[in-house]
Design a protein around this motif. Structure first.
Motif, short mmCIF file in Angstrom:
data_model
loop_
_atom_site.label_atom_id
_atom_site.label_comp_id
_atom_site.label_asym_id
_atom_site.label_seq_id
_atom_site.Cartn_x
_atom_site.Cartn_y
_atom_site.Cartn_z
N TYR A 116 16.00 -28.01 15.63
CA TYR A 116 14.38 -27.38 15.33
C TYR A 116 13.71 -28.60 14.37
O TYR A 116 12.96 -29.04 14.42
CB TYR A 116 14.33 -25.97 14.94
N LEU A 117 14.78 -28.58 13.24
CA LEU A 117 13.98 -29.56 12.33
C LEU A 117 13.70 -31.14 12.92
O LEU A 117 12.92 -31.64 12.56
CB LEU A 117 15.07 -29.77 11.13
N GLU A 118 14.67 -31.33 13.49
CA GLU A 118 14.73 -32.88 14.18
C GLU A 118 14.04 -33.24 15.53
O GLU A 118 13.65 -34.27 15.81
CB GLU A 118 16.36 -33.34 14.48
N ASP A 119 13.55 -32.11 16.13
CA ASP A 119 12.93 -32.21 17.43
C ASP A 119 11.53 -32.71 17.11
O ASP A 119 10.77 -32.18 16.43
CB ASP A 119 12.51 -30.79 18.15
N PRO A 120 11.07 -33.89 17.69
CA PRO A 120 9.56 -34.51 17.20
C PRO A 120 8.80 -33.42 17.67
O PRO A 120 7.63 -33.49 17.08
CB PRO A 120 9.68 -35.66 18.26
N LYS A 121 8.78 -32.74 18.89
CA LYS A 121 7.66 -31.63 18.98
C LYS A 121 7.31 -30.67 18.04
O LYS A 121 6.15 -29.94 18.00
CB LYS A 121 7.88 -30.84 20.35
N ASN A 122 8.21 -30.29 16.80
CA ASN A 122 7.97 -29.82 15.94
C ASN A 122 7.80 -30.33 14.47
O ASN A 122 7.32 -29.43 13.50
CB ASN A 122 9.17 -28.82 15.66
N ALA A 123 7.16 -31.51 14.80
CA ALA A 123 6.92 -32.22 13.51
C ALA A 123 5.79 -31.81 12.77
O ALA A 123 5.81 -31.78 11.61
CB ALA A 123 6.68 -33.85 13.97
N ASN A 124 4.86 -31.01 13.39
CA ASN A 124 3.69 -30.69 12.53
C ASN A 124 3.91 -29.43 11.77
O ASN A 124 3.09 -28.98 11.09
CB ASN A 124 2.64 -30.39 13.52
N PHE A 125 5.07 -28.78 11.93
CA PHE A 125 5.56 -27.55 11.34
C PHE A 125 6.78 -27.82 10.66
O PHE A 125 7.39 -26.83 9.83
CB PHE A 125 5.86 -26.47 12.36
N VAL A 126 7.17 -28.93 10.37
CA VAL A 126 8.39 -29.31 9.32
C VAL A 126 7.86 -30.23 8.34
O VAL A 126 7.52 -31.51 8.57
CB VAL A 126 9.42 -30.06 10.42
N GLU A 127 7.87 -30.08 6.94
CA GLU A 127 7.53 -30.77 5.97
C GLU A 127 8.67 -31.26 5.31
O GLU A 127 9.37 -30.46 4.69
CB GLU A 127 6.71 -29.79 5.01
N VAL A 128 8.83 -32.58 5.35
CA VAL A 128 9.91 -33.42 4.77
C VAL A 128 9.39 -33.58 3.27
O VAL A 128 8.71 -34.56 3.35
CB VAL A 128 10.55 -34.44 5.71
N ILE A 129 10.15 -33.29 2.30
CA ILE A 129 9.81 -33.31 0.90
C ILE A 129 10.54 -34.50 0.28
O ILE A 129 11.77 -34.20 0.13
CB ILE A 129 9.72 -32.06 0.01
N ALA A 130 10.08 -35.70 -0.06
CA ALA A 130 10.99 -36.93 -0.39
C ALA A 130 10.99 -36.83 -1.91
O ALA A 130 10.27 -36.09 -2.70
CB ALA A 130 10.26 -38.24 0.18
N GLY A 131 12.19 -37.35 -2.50
CA GLY A 131 12.08 -37.32 -4.14
C GLY A 131 13.63 -37.42 -4.38
O GLY A 131 14.56 -37.00 -3.48
#
Length: 236
Positions: free
Chosen positions: A118-133
């Motif tokens: 689910y996290l990797e699926d491009p269609k869910n990109a608007n619902f997955v927030e990847v926090i860098a750091g």
């Protein structure tokens, strides 16, 4: 489980005490570097450190390191949400439409292949927030939850409890269970930059030492730090 020590509080936590006991019993001196996880992984990969005591197990691990066979612990996972949110995890369908926080490259596949997909699926990109750091990702995720910028985050139950208490956000956020389908298995990793014979020796010492500490030895360390695995009756 792992603590960055200070002069006022020199203790290093359950996992480091365990590591220390195992290797010192074989005559090793240990030099520690207190760094964020991402930097620690790089240092192991580059051969600047021989090993890292605890890292999530994945079948798709990088080529820069090798896992020990014996895990440190297998942790129960949970979610953190805003206090009063009735949402509970009942499978991947319950995630849809929720804004999920994670970190770059974090791999949940050993706990839930469906969640990772689910996290990797491009269609869910608007619902997955990847926090860098490197050092404060989880703290930032908790603050984003408070600010209503994300809706949920999954992690080791003990980590969630610690961060919630440390940031003083018990009035704003709460931990909800069940977490993901399987436990979070963590193992030490050893650098592929080490000579093969030395690396295998270090791995064998850990494997044998960790097996010998199961039961009473493990319980003594957990009791020393007042660590309790909540919500289950079996051994951690």
């Amino acid at each position: 489980m792992t603590i960055f020590p200070t002069e006022e509080a020199p203790e290093r936590g359950v996992v480091i005490d365990m590591l220390d006991q195992i290797y010192r019993s074989h005559g090793y001196d240990i030099e520690y570097y207190e760094v964020p996880l991402a930097r620690g992984l790089t240092m192991v990969g580059d051969g600047l450190c021989d090993m890292l005591p605890e890292y999530v197990f994945s079948e798709n691990a990088a080529d820069e390191f090798v896992y020990a066979n014996e895990e440190t612990f297998a942790y129960t996972t949970a979610f953190v949400v805003r206090r009063g949110d009735p949402w509970r995890y009942t499978g991947i369908g319950s995630i849809e439409g929720r804004r999920v926080a994670t970190g770059p490259g974090w791999d949940y596949s050993s706990m839930s292949p469906d969640y990772q997909r689910y996290l990797e699926d491009p269609k869910n990109a608007n619902f997955v927030e990847v926090i860098a750091g490197n050092d404060d990702v989880v703290d930032r995720i908790f603050r984003m939850l408070v600010e209503n910028r994300v809706d949920l985050y999954a992690d080791n139950d003990l980590v969630l409890q610690d961060v919630l208490n440390r940031l003083g956000l018990n009035e704003e956020l709460e931990i909800v269970r069940p977490g993901l389908e399987k436990k979070l298995v963590e193992r030490p990793i050893f650098s592929n930059a080490l000579p093969a014979e030395k690396r295998q020796t270090l791995i064998s010492i850990w494997n044998e030492g960790r097996r010998s500490m199961k039961g009473a030895g493990e319980k003594r360390l957990l009791d020393k730090y007042n660590v309790a695995f909540e919500g289950r009756g079996e051994d951690p």
